[in-house]
Design a protein around this motif. Structure first.
Motif, PDB file in Angstrom:
ATOM      1  N   VAL A  58       0.866  -1.172   0.000  1.00  0.00           N
ATOM      2  CA  VAL A  58       0.000   0.000   0.000  1.00  0.00           C
ATOM      3  C   VAL A  58       0.907   1.227   0.000  1.00  0.00           C
ATOM      4  CG1 VAL A  58      -1.753   1.302   1.270  1.00  0.00           C
ATOM      5  CG2 VAL A  58      -1.827  -1.207   1.239  1.00  0.00           C
ATOM      6  N   VAL A  59       0.640   2.179  -0.882  1.00  0.00           N
ATOM      7  CA  VAL A  59       1.527   3.332  -1.047  1.00  0.00           C
ATOM      8  C   VAL A  59       0.746   4.639  -0.948  1.00  0.00           C
ATOM      9  CG1 VAL A  59       3.199   4.472  -2.558  1.00  0.00           C
ATOM     10  CG2 VAL A  59       3.010   1.966  -2.581  1.00  0.00           C
ATOM     11  N   ASP A  60       1.288   5.591  -0.199  1.00  0.00           N
ATOM     12  CA  ASP A  60       0.814   6.972  -0.212  1.00  0.00           C
ATOM     13  C   ASP A  60       1.792   7.767  -1.065  1.00  0.00           C
ATOM     14  OD1 ASP A  60      -1.295   6.362   1.408  1.00  0.00           O
ATOM     15  OD2 ASP A  60      -0.497   7.331   3.203  1.00  0.00           O
ATOM     16  N   ALA A  61       1.322   8.284  -2.202  1.00  0.00           N
ATOM     17  CA  ALA A  61       2.167   9.006  -3.147  1.00  0.00           C
ATOM     18  C   ALA A  61       1.917  10.501  -3.018  1.00  0.00           C
ATOM     19  CB  ALA A  61       1.896   8.543  -4.572  1.00  0.00           C
ATOM     20  N   VAL A  62       2.983  11.252  -2.764  1.00  0.00           N
ATOM     21  CA  VAL A  62       2.880  12.691  -2.526  1.00  0.00           C
ATOM     22  C   VAL A  62       3.692  13.453  -3.568  1.00  0.00           C
ATOM     23  CG1 VAL A  62       3.365  14.556  -0.895  1.00  0.00           C
ATOM     24  CG2 VAL A  62       2.581  12.329  -0.048  1.00  0.00           C
ATOM     25  N   ASP A  63       3.065  14.432  -4.214  1.00  0.00           N
ATOM     26  CA  ASP A  63       3.779  15.259  -5.177  1.00  0.00           C
ATOM     27  C   ASP A  63       2.979  16.537  -5.418  1.00  0.00           C
ATOM     28  OD1 ASP A  63       6.215  14.573  -7.317  1.00  0.00           O
ATOM     29  OD2 ASP A  63       4.861  16.160  -7.995  1.00  0.00           O
ATOM     30  N   PRO A  64       3.649  17.684  -5.586  1.00  0.00           N
ATOM     31  CA  PRO A  64       2.928  18.934  -5.834  1.00  0.00           C
ATOM     32  C   PRO A  64       2.414  19.080  -7.262  1.00  0.00           C
ATOM     33  CG  PRO A  64       5.276  19.356  -5.707  1.00  0.00           C
ATOM     34  CD  PRO A  64       5.079  17.926  -5.314  1.00  0.00           C
ATOM     35  N   SER A  65       2.867  18.221  -8.181  1.00  0.00           N
ATOM     36  CA  SER A  65       2.452  18.330  -9.579  1.00  0.00           C
ATOM     37  C   SER A  65       1.063  17.745  -9.791  1.00  0.00           C
ATOM     38  CB  SER A  65       3.449  17.609 -10.492  1.00  0.00           C
ATOM     39  OG  SER A  65       2.926  17.470 -11.801  1.00  0.00           O
ATOM     40  N   LYS A  66       0.137  18.563 -10.275  1.00  0.00           N
ATOM     41  CA  LYS A  66      -1.216  18.078 -10.562  1.00  0.00           C
ATOM     42  C   LYS A  66      -1.181  17.024 -11.654  1.00  0.00           C
ATOM     43  CE  LYS A  66      -5.863  19.499 -11.972  1.00  0.00           C
ATOM     44  NZ  LYS A  66      -5.999  18.347 -12.901  1.00  0.00           N
ATOM     45  N   VAL A  67      -0.390  17.260 -12.687  1.00  0.00           N
ATOM     46  CA  VAL A  67      -0.313  16.311 -13.791  1.00  0.00           C
ATOM     47  C   VAL A  67       0.249  14.979 -13.308  1.00  0.00           C
ATOM     48  CG1 VAL A  67       0.702  15.840 -16.055  1.00  0.00           C
ATOM     49  CG2 VAL A  67      -0.106  18.141 -15.496  1.00  0.00           C
ATOM     50  N   GLY A  68       1.316  15.036 -12.516  1.00  0.00           N
ATOM     51  CA  GLY A  68       1.902  13.809 -11.992  1.00  0.00           C
ATOM     52  C   GLY A  68       0.921  13.020 -11.148  1.00  0.00           C
ATOM     53  N   ILE A  69       0.225  13.710 -10.244  1.00  0.00           N
ATOM     54  CA  ILE A  69      -0.742  13.037  -9.373  1.00  0.00           C
ATOM     55  C   ILE A  69      -1.894  12.455 -10.176  1.00  0.00           C
ATOM     56  CG2 ILE A  69      -2.520  13.492  -7.621  1.00  0.00           C
ATOM     57  CD1 ILE A  69       0.293  13.024  -6.478  1.00  0.00           C
ATOM     58  N   ASP A  70      -2.347  13.188 -11.193  1.00  0.00           N
ATOM     59  CA  ASP A  70      -3.434  12.671 -12.042  1.00  0.00           C
ATOM     60  C   ASP A  70      -3.007  11.402 -12.776  1.00  0.00           C
ATOM     61  OD1 ASP A  70      -5.116  14.697 -11.266  1.00  0.00           O
ATOM     62  OD2 ASP A  70      -4.874  15.894 -13.097  1.00  0.00           O
ATOM     63  N   ILE A  71      -1.755  11.376 -13.248  1.00  0.00           N
ATOM     64  CA  ILE A  71      -1.238  10.184 -13.928  1.00  0.00           C
ATOM     65  C   ILE A  71      -1.224   8.994 -12.977  1.00  0.00           C
ATOM     66  CG2 ILE A  71       0.857   9.146 -14.900  1.00  0.00           C
ATOM     67  CD1 ILE A  71       1.484  11.925 -16.103  1.00  0.00           C
ATOM     68  N   ILE A  72      -0.737   9.216 -11.767  1.00  0.00           N
ATOM     69  CA  ILE A  72      -0.676   8.126 -10.787  1.00  0.00           C
ATOM     70  C   ILE A  72      -2.082   7.637 -10.437  1.00  0.00           C
ATOM     71  CG2 ILE A  72       0.007   7.497  -8.439  1.00  0.00           C
ATOM     72  CD1 ILE A  72       2.265   9.572  -8.677  1.00  0.00           C
ATOM     73  N   SER A  73      -2.997   8.552 -10.190  1.00  0.00           N
ATOM     74  CA  SER A  73      -4.363   8.189  -9.805  1.00  0.00           C
ATOM     75  C   SER A  73      -5.054   7.398 -10.908  1.00  0.00           C
ATOM     76  CB  SER A  73      -5.178   9.445  -9.484  1.00  0.00           C
ATOM     77  OG  SER A  73      -4.641  10.129  -8.378  1.00  0.00           O
ATOM     78  N   THR A  74      -4.880   7.844 -12.151  1.00  0.00           N
ATOM     79  CA  THR A  74      -5.523   7.176 -13.288  1.00  0.00           C
ATOM     80  C   THR A  74      -5.005   5.761 -13.455  1.00  0.00           C
ATOM     81  OG1 THR A  74      -5.865   9.278 -14.443  1.00  0.00           O
ATOM     82  CG2 THR A  74      -5.922   7.276 -15.770  1.00  0.00           C
ATOM     83  N   GLU A  75      -3.684   5.597 -13.396  1.00  0.00           N
ATOM     84  CA  GLU A  75      -3.092   4.268 -13.572  1.00  0.00           C
ATOM     85  C   GLU A  75      -3.426   3.353 -12.401  1.00  0.00           C
ATOM     86  OE1 GLU A  75      -1.272   1.341 -15.673  1.00  0.00           O
ATOM     87  OE2 GLU A  75      -1.696   3.392 -16.343  1.00  0.00           O
ATOM     88  N   ALA A  76      -3.433   3.894 -11.200  1.00  0.00           N
ATOM     89  CA  ALA A  76      -3.760   3.081 -10.027  1.00  0.00           C
ATOM     90  C   ALA A  76      -5.189   2.568 -10.111  1.00  0.00           C
ATOM     91  CB  ALA A  76      -3.568   3.906  -8.755  1.00  0.00           C
ATOM     92  N   GLU A  77      -6.093   3.418 -10.567  1.00  0.00           N
ATOM     93  CA  GLU A  77      -7.490   2.997 -10.715  1.00  0.00           C
ATOM     94  C   GLU A  77      -7.622   1.950 -11.813  1.00  0.00           C
ATOM     95  OE1 GLU A  77     -11.941   4.934 -11.473  1.00  0.00           O
ATOM     96  OE2 GLU A  77     -10.176   6.230 -11.387  1.00  0.00           O
ATOM     97  N   LYS A  78      -6.901   2.157 -12.907  1.00  0.00           N
ATOM     98  CA  LYS A  78      -6.958   1.222 -14.028  1.00  0.00           C
ATOM     99  C   LYS A  78      -6.461  -0.162 -13.617  1.00  0.00           C
ATOM    100  CE  LYS A  78      -5.381   2.825 -17.857  1.00  0.00           C
ATOM    101  NZ  LYS A  78      -4.427   3.290 -18.911  1.00  0.00           N
ATOM    102  N   GLU A  79      -5.392  -0.210 -12.836  1.00  0.00           N
ATOM    103  CA  GLU A  79      -4.812  -1.489 -12.430  1.00  0.00           C
ATOM    104  C   GLU A  79      -5.318  -1.979 -11.081  1.00  0.00           C
ATOM    105  OE1 GLU A  79      -0.601  -2.117 -12.836  1.00  0.00           O
ATOM    106  OE2 GLU A  79      -0.392  -0.461 -14.266  1.00  0.00           O
TER     107      GLU A  79
END
Length: 214
Positions: free
Chosen positions: A55-76
């Motif tokens: 289980v991972v908590d991913a922290v980053d100030p970049s909106k684009v980066g966070i959106d990429i992580i969220s989208t891929e995490a949901e997909k997988e």
């Protein structure tokens, strides 16, 4: 670097593969507690651990980066929780993490911010928690370049226009920063040759380490 711009323009700015030291030592992480990935970027290290069942908590100030992580995490259907903020603003949802990842972040922090992040690491971990960390050293070829063109703001730390910072650790300085931790792994030398997206080939003098809280 404008991270939102680069992350929008190029997939995997820092590559697809996780940090080598993480691939080599992830098996030592206790998976009974989440892992905290500070400066998660586009998620390569978070994805690696989540695909291994962490289980991972991913922290980053970049909106684009966070959106990429969220989208891929949901997909997988990966167990990654995202937080769009810097480490200063982050409020952990739990008391302690089994491991904190700090890859590619230290060289972009002022000396004051490094002191803050070290204090937060200590606050957010418990006995036997691990810390994975990398940073540039003063042996890097870019050290003299930044020393000449940017303003000195702290020990081997330079500030440019805007909020640009470049800080270098002296050889083996990382060991003094984590002097109360057990050294699981520590290496200093040239890192791998790499490109950031379609940028020029780079290679840096680096420190990489894994520490365990005592």
């Amino acid at each position: 670097m404008n991270y939102d711009k680069e992350y929008s323009r190029i997939a995997n700015v820092f590559g697809e593969e996780p940090e080598t030291v993480l691939k080599s030592y992830y098996h030592k992480i206790n998976n009974s507690l989440p892992v905290l990935d500070l400066g998660a970027g586009q998620g390569r290290n978070s994805f690696f651990l989540a695909r291994k069942g962490f289980v991972v908590d991913a922290v980053d100030p970049s909106k684009v980066g966070i959106d990429i992580i969220s989208t891929e995490a949901e997909k997988e259907n990966l167990s990654i929780h995202t937080y769009r903020c810097g480490f200063n603003e982050f409020i952990p949802p739990i008391d302690s993490y089994s491991c904190i990842l700090i890859f590619g972040l230290i060289q972009n922090l002022s000396r004051e911010s490094i002191e803050i992040i070290l204090a937060k690491i200590n606050e957010w971990t418990e006995k036997e928690s691990l810390v994975f960390i990398t940073g540039f050293t003063t042996l890097d070829a870019s050290f003299n370049e930044y020393a000449q063109k940017w303003d000195l703001t702290g020990k081997n730390s330079f500030a440019g226009e805007g909020s640009n910072i470049r800080t270098y650790l002296e050889p083996e300085e990382i060991l003094s920063l984590f002097q109360n931790y057990k050294v699981i792994y520590h290496r200093e030398g040239m890192g791998p040759k790499h490109r950031h997206g379609d940028g020029p080939l780079e290679q840096h003098a680096m420190v990489e380490a894994v520490f365990q809280k005592q």
